[in-house]
Design an enzyme around this catalytic site. Structure first.
Site, mmCIF file in Angstrom:
data_model
loop_
_atom_site.group_PDB
_atom_site.id
_atom_site.type_symbol
_atom_site.label_atom_id
_atom_site.label_comp_id
_atom_site.label_asym_id
_atom_site.label_seq_id
_atom_site.Cartn_x
_atom_site.Cartn_y
_atom_site.Cartn_z
ATOM 1 N N SER A 144 2.092 -24.819 32.797
ATOM 2 C CA SER A 144 1.218 -25.791 32.147
ATOM 3 C C SER A 144 -0.228 -25.341 32.243
ATOM 4 O O SER A 144 -0.626 -24.662 33.202
ATOM 5 C CB SER A 144 1.359 -27.164 32.822
ATOM 6 O OG SER A 144 0.379 -28.068 32.345
ATOM 7 N N TYR A 156 1.252 -32.442 40.437
ATOM 8 C CA TYR A 156 1.868 -31.740 39.304
ATOM 9 C C TYR A 156 1.200 -30.389 39.084
ATOM 10 O O TYR A 156 1.878 -29.374 38.886
ATOM 11 C CB TYR A 156 1.761 -32.607 38.044
ATOM 12 C CG TYR A 156 2.328 -31.972 36.802
ATOM 13 C CD1 TYR A 156 3.707 -31.871 36.618
ATOM 14 C CD2 TYR A 156 1.489 -31.482 35.802
ATOM 15 C CE1 TYR A 156 4.230 -31.299 35.466
ATOM 16 C CE2 TYR A 156 2.006 -30.912 34.653
ATOM 17 C CZ TYR A 156 3.384 -30.816 34.488
ATOM 18 O OH TYR A 156 3.892 -30.235 33.351
#
Length: 257
Positions: A144, A156
């Site tokens: 990501s 995350y």
């Protein structure tokens, strides 16, 4: 389109979002695709049906990747379905985000669950799959853009940073077998995980305004990059992280001085 005829692929989290787009693209290129899912059997069956209706080959495999036994269960089920065929392509796409898991609010349970699914699972899926993965095979991990731009979802971001490090290390380790390991890093992509894009009339235009190509990413945009790494065209690329984001955060679009 690339030619993956006669090859087999496993896509974790392959029933929805970016994972589904990857599964459909690899199948369209000729691969037989194992569509992994954790709990949504209906979505997995729908993905398999869509691939078959388009003339491709696919089957669903279930495993709970939050469970330490999940990776072993997944590869065992895959081996049973492949019936002695090797695995050619492994795409580690399955991941979760807990938006509340900020530095101020994250709980231990949230922290451990995200690391279990986003980091521990791909590591041990790869470890368990290596005897099944043919020499010259492909591993693609989905990371990501939060590894290089800041968001409040610290946990995350940390998991995706770990995945980037995993890919580079593995590329060096597995190079002797001709196995390439690369990482695809999406920017803001319109999927169920980013449902916030549709909670405000300003969200999509706001992201488009800071993206050079002037729109939000779509799942097939990411799938096409994965298909390159999975194909023979990607044979001389390994240990790399590719930002697939339409030019996100490149800077101001107009000169202000």
């Amino acid at each position: 389109m690339t030619d993956l005829s006669g090859r087999t692929a496993l896509v974790t989290g392959g029933s929805r979002g970016i994972g589904r787009a990857i599964a459909e693209r690899l199948a369209a290129d000729g691969a037989q695709v194992a569509v992994h899912y954790g709990s949504n059997e209906a979505a997995a069956k729908d993905t398999v049906a869509a691939i078959e209706q388009a003339g491709g080959k696919a089957f669903a495999v279930r495993a709970d990747l939050a469970d330490p036994a999940g990776p072993d269960q997944l590869i065992t089920a895959l081996e049973d379905r492949l019936g002695g065929q090797p695995l050619d392509i492994l795409v580690n796409n399955a991941a979760i985000i807990v938006y509340e898991a900020t530095i101020a609010e994250a709980t231990l349970e949230q922290f451990e669950r995200q690391f279990a699914i986003n980091v521990r699972a791909p590591f041990f899926i790869i470890q368990r799959a290596l005897p099944l993965l043919r020499d010259g095979g492909r591993i693609v991990n989905i990371s990501s853009g939060v590894t290089w731009f800041a968001t409040p979802q610290t946990v995350y971001s940390m998991t995706k940073g770990a995945l980037n490090a995993l890919g580079r290390s593995l590329a060096n380790t597995l190079g002797a077998r001709g196995i390439t390991v690369n990482t695809v890093s999406p920017g803001v992509t319109d999927t169920e995980m980013n449902s916030w894009l549709h909670e405000s009339d300003d969200a999509v235009p706001g992201i488009a305004a800071i993206t050079a190509l002037d729109r939000v990413g779509r799942a097939p945009d990411i799938a096409d990059a994965v298909a390159f790494f999975a194909s023979d065209d990607g044979r001389w690329v390994t240990g790399q992280t590719l930002e697939v984001n339409g030019g996100l955060f490149l800077g101001p679009k107009t000169q202000s001085w």
